[in-house]
Design a protein around this motif. Sequence first.
Motif, PDB file in Angstrom:
ATOM      1  N   THR A  68       0.820  -1.221   0.000  1.00 31.02           N
ATOM      2  CA  THR A  68       0.000   0.000   0.000  1.00 31.02           C
ATOM      3  C   THR A  68       0.848   1.264   0.000  1.00 31.02           C
ATOM      4  O   THR A  68       0.315   2.367  -0.141  1.00 31.02           O
ATOM      5  CB  THR A  68      -0.926   0.027   1.227  1.00 31.02           C
ATOM      6  OG1 THR A  68      -0.130   0.053   2.424  1.00 31.02           O
ATOM      7  CG2 THR A  68      -1.825  -1.196   1.254  1.00 31.02           C
ATOM      8  N   SER A 102      -4.044   8.513  -0.615  1.00 30.33           N
ATOM      9  CA  SER A 102      -3.809   7.642  -1.769  1.00 30.33           C
ATOM     10  C   SER A 102      -2.656   8.205  -2.582  1.00 30.33           C
ATOM     11  O   SER A 102      -2.360   9.399  -2.528  1.00 30.33           O
ATOM     12  CB  SER A 102      -5.066   7.528  -2.646  1.00 30.33           C
ATOM     13  OG  SER A 102      -5.363   8.776  -3.254  1.00 30.33           O
ATOM     14  N   THR A 118      -0.240   1.901  -8.520  1.00 31.80           N
ATOM     15  CA  THR A 118      -1.061   2.183  -7.353  1.00 31.80           C
ATOM     16  C   THR A 118      -1.679   0.893  -6.831  1.00 31.80           C
ATOM     17  O   THR A 118      -1.864  -0.069  -7.586  1.00 31.80           O
ATOM     18  CB  THR A 118      -2.183   3.188  -7.684  1.00 31.80           C
ATOM     19  OG1 THR A 118      -2.978   3.414  -6.519  1.00 31.80           O
ATOM     20  CG2 THR A 118      -3.069   2.688  -8.813  1.00 31.80           C
ATOM     21  N   SER A 120      -4.582   1.250  -5.261  1.00 34.71           N
ATOM     22  CA  SER A 120      -6.004   1.606  -5.233  1.00 34.71           C
ATOM     23  C   SER A 120      -6.746   0.942  -6.399  1.00 34.71           C
ATOM     24  O   SER A 120      -6.250   0.933  -7.530  1.00 34.71           O
ATOM     25  CB  SER A 120      -6.182   3.127  -5.319  1.00 34.71           C
ATOM     26  OG  SER A 120      -5.545   3.773  -4.241  1.00 34.71           O
ATOM     27  N   LYS A 121      -7.911   0.400  -6.127  1.00 31.86           N
ATOM     28  CA  LYS A 121      -8.703  -0.233  -7.180  1.00 31.86           C
ATOM     29  C   LYS A 121      -9.435   0.798  -8.024  1.00 31.86           C
ATOM     30  O   LYS A 121      -9.745   0.567  -9.184  1.00 31.86           O
ATOM     31  CB  LYS A 121      -9.696  -1.218  -6.563  1.00 31.86           C
ATOM     32  CG  LYS A 121      -9.014  -2.411  -5.893  1.00 31.86           C
ATOM     33  CD  LYS A 121     -10.029  -3.386  -5.338  1.00 31.86           C
ATOM     34  CE  LYS A 121      -9.350  -4.594  -4.703  1.00 31.86           C
ATOM     35  NZ  LYS A 121     -10.318  -5.564  -4.143  1.00 31.86           N
ATOM     36  N   TYR A 123      -9.591   5.129  -8.927  1.00 33.92           N
ATOM     37  CA  TYR A 123      -8.958   6.445  -8.801  1.00 33.92           C
ATOM     38  C   TYR A 123      -9.427   7.289  -9.977  1.00 33.92           C
ATOM     39  O   TYR A 123      -9.890   6.768 -11.008  1.00 33.92           O
ATOM     40  CB  TYR A 123      -7.432   6.334  -8.810  1.00 33.92           C
ATOM     41  CG  TYR A 123      -6.884   5.606 -10.000  1.00 33.92           C
ATOM     42  CD1 TYR A 123      -6.615   6.281 -11.194  1.00 33.92           C
ATOM     43  CD2 TYR A 123      -6.642   4.230  -9.954  1.00 33.92           C
ATOM     44  CE1 TYR A 123      -6.121   5.606 -12.294  1.00 33.92           C
ATOM     45  CE2 TYR A 123      -6.161   3.549 -11.054  1.00 33.92           C
ATOM     46  CZ  TYR A 123      -5.898   4.246 -12.223  1.00 33.92           C
ATOM     47  OH  TYR A 123      -5.412   3.578 -13.319  1.00 33.92           O
TER      48      TYR A 123
END
Length: 628
Positions: A68, A102, A118, A120-121, A123
């Motif tokens: 992360t 994020s 990233t 993140s799923k 963005y």
Amino acid sequence: MMSGPAQKYVYTKLDQIKEGTVVNLYGVVKFFKVPYRSKGTDYCSTVTIMDQSNAKLTCTFFSGNQDTLPKIYSIGDIVRFHRIKITQFNSEFLGISSNGFSALVFEGTAGAPALPRTSSKTYSFTEEDHKIVESLRIWQMGQQTFSNLRLKLSDIKPEQYFNLICHLVGKAVLDKACYLLKVWDGSKCALPAWKVCVEEEALEGDADFLSLHQHLTVDVLVYDNHVEAAKSLKVGSYIVIQNLHAKLHNTCNENQAENSYLEFHLHGGTLYGRGITILPENDIDVQELQKVLTTVNLNEEPICSEDLTSHNRLSQKSPPFNALERCQQLSVTVLPTRQEWLTTPLSTVVKMKPPQKYRVRVRLRIFQPQHLYQSVKLHCTKCSSLQAVPDEERLDNILQGNYTNCPDTDAQNAYWYQSVKWKRNQENRTVTIHFMKKHDMLQIPQESLIMVEGGTFKEFCKLSRKFNSIIPVTCNQANLELDLSAPFLVQGNIWHYGCRNCSSLKSIEALSSLTLEGSWNATEIAKALGIKPLTYVFVMNLTLEDETGSLNAYLWRRAAEQFFQISASEIFMVNNLQEQLNVIMTTLCPPGKSIGEYPWMDCCIKSYHSCDGREEQNLYEIFDTLIS
């Protein structure tokens, strides 16, 4: 690319950030550290960024899941941080993650696809974002600041520190503190590369491939905290090794040119971004490397008899690998910026008139003080005084003594603080805590400044884990006062002291000026109270020795913190740092062994002339040297 609904974000330039705000930022990576395990269970990542305003910001992120953290692979990468909180540390801005933080990371090459890295799923990434990324790519192209020292093996010169993007083709365990990686990048070193003697069954990798490509592969020795990361690598991975050291080794002195070869070491620690990063196969640099590797024609660069003779000669003269033997042959210290200096014998150093600077290769015969906790002192930069740091027993007496004459009356509130009595029933004792307000409001503990009367040392330690800042106070006829024999401020593991000679103490009510503006940092609090802060420094006297003589050299102030890679201000309160210091000194000066068994140290020392009113003398000080 997965993206969420289009949303308009406002981005702040780095020269416009303010403490206490939560902002969105774009920037170019100027420096970064590969994620590493912190003192707790989390991973830590550090990155310094810049933008077109030429301001810079250092950011530190923690996470229990390494994936992360921002996926930064190289200096010059472009980052986008959303919801980053701006704080202050040592009078400089610091960015930390806040709720909803994020990060997106992009290749820094102009014209490269804007494909973010990233975890993140979802963005958002708009056309405006694309323009910002491309403008930063173009801007950083003309800035020397973003040079990442990434070199090919064919370009390496002895004693260089560099970053290497390479293909991992073999690996092996050597011992608990050392790991072997066999890598190549399609080019060939100008000098022969040292080959580690390792049992065939212990080596993971395609034996036929390694045999066929042995003149193009190099052996990298990975030490200490990097061993865990090296073990987790899969053969076939593409990796970047940051701050790799090309060490020149001579097998004998008769013919240096014929008997020299290169060793590659990834030393322990995280200084200068040292570490290993795995690159995905869709990375531009990986794709370029793959093209090079697939075009290597072994027939054009055969293993000639000269190469084989050199390789066999080195193999015969190099004993089977042993970590302790290697430690004795190599210096246990590193010179970050002075590798090109020639080594000077100590017999020459003591004859030369100061001021001079030298590189020496020495062993540590003895160090003072022998009790290492006594090596940390409090230093005043104004009057140059040095004083001992009070130990736990002394602090306990001072802190509780501050409450001895204070009447046990109800706590009195003021317009700028609110007071509460804390009953310690088992000891029949009361501690008074005064909570300072900001804009007439109390703050959450993590952002609070409190003043405490009569607490014990352990109670202050307990409170410092919950509250941002603590000021020990005493009361005199219902008035709060400071006592500079105690710390004037406690912040986490750092206890701040003031100089009793150079401070001009003001009334404690002067702190009320900070309740409207300002922050709870040590500099502003000291200024408001008229205190000249003391700084923590290491002060050690080392007796250095080589085959020609010996001399005494001081190791102190910033040079000592650089040497140990330990903060002097935290060592009293962090047991792990005390243990680390003990391990270092035991390694340099191992008890029960003869001086001939001590490890060698490469050190930079400078000479200077001193006259203390009694006698003139030449003194020596270690600088720009660190433990590897």
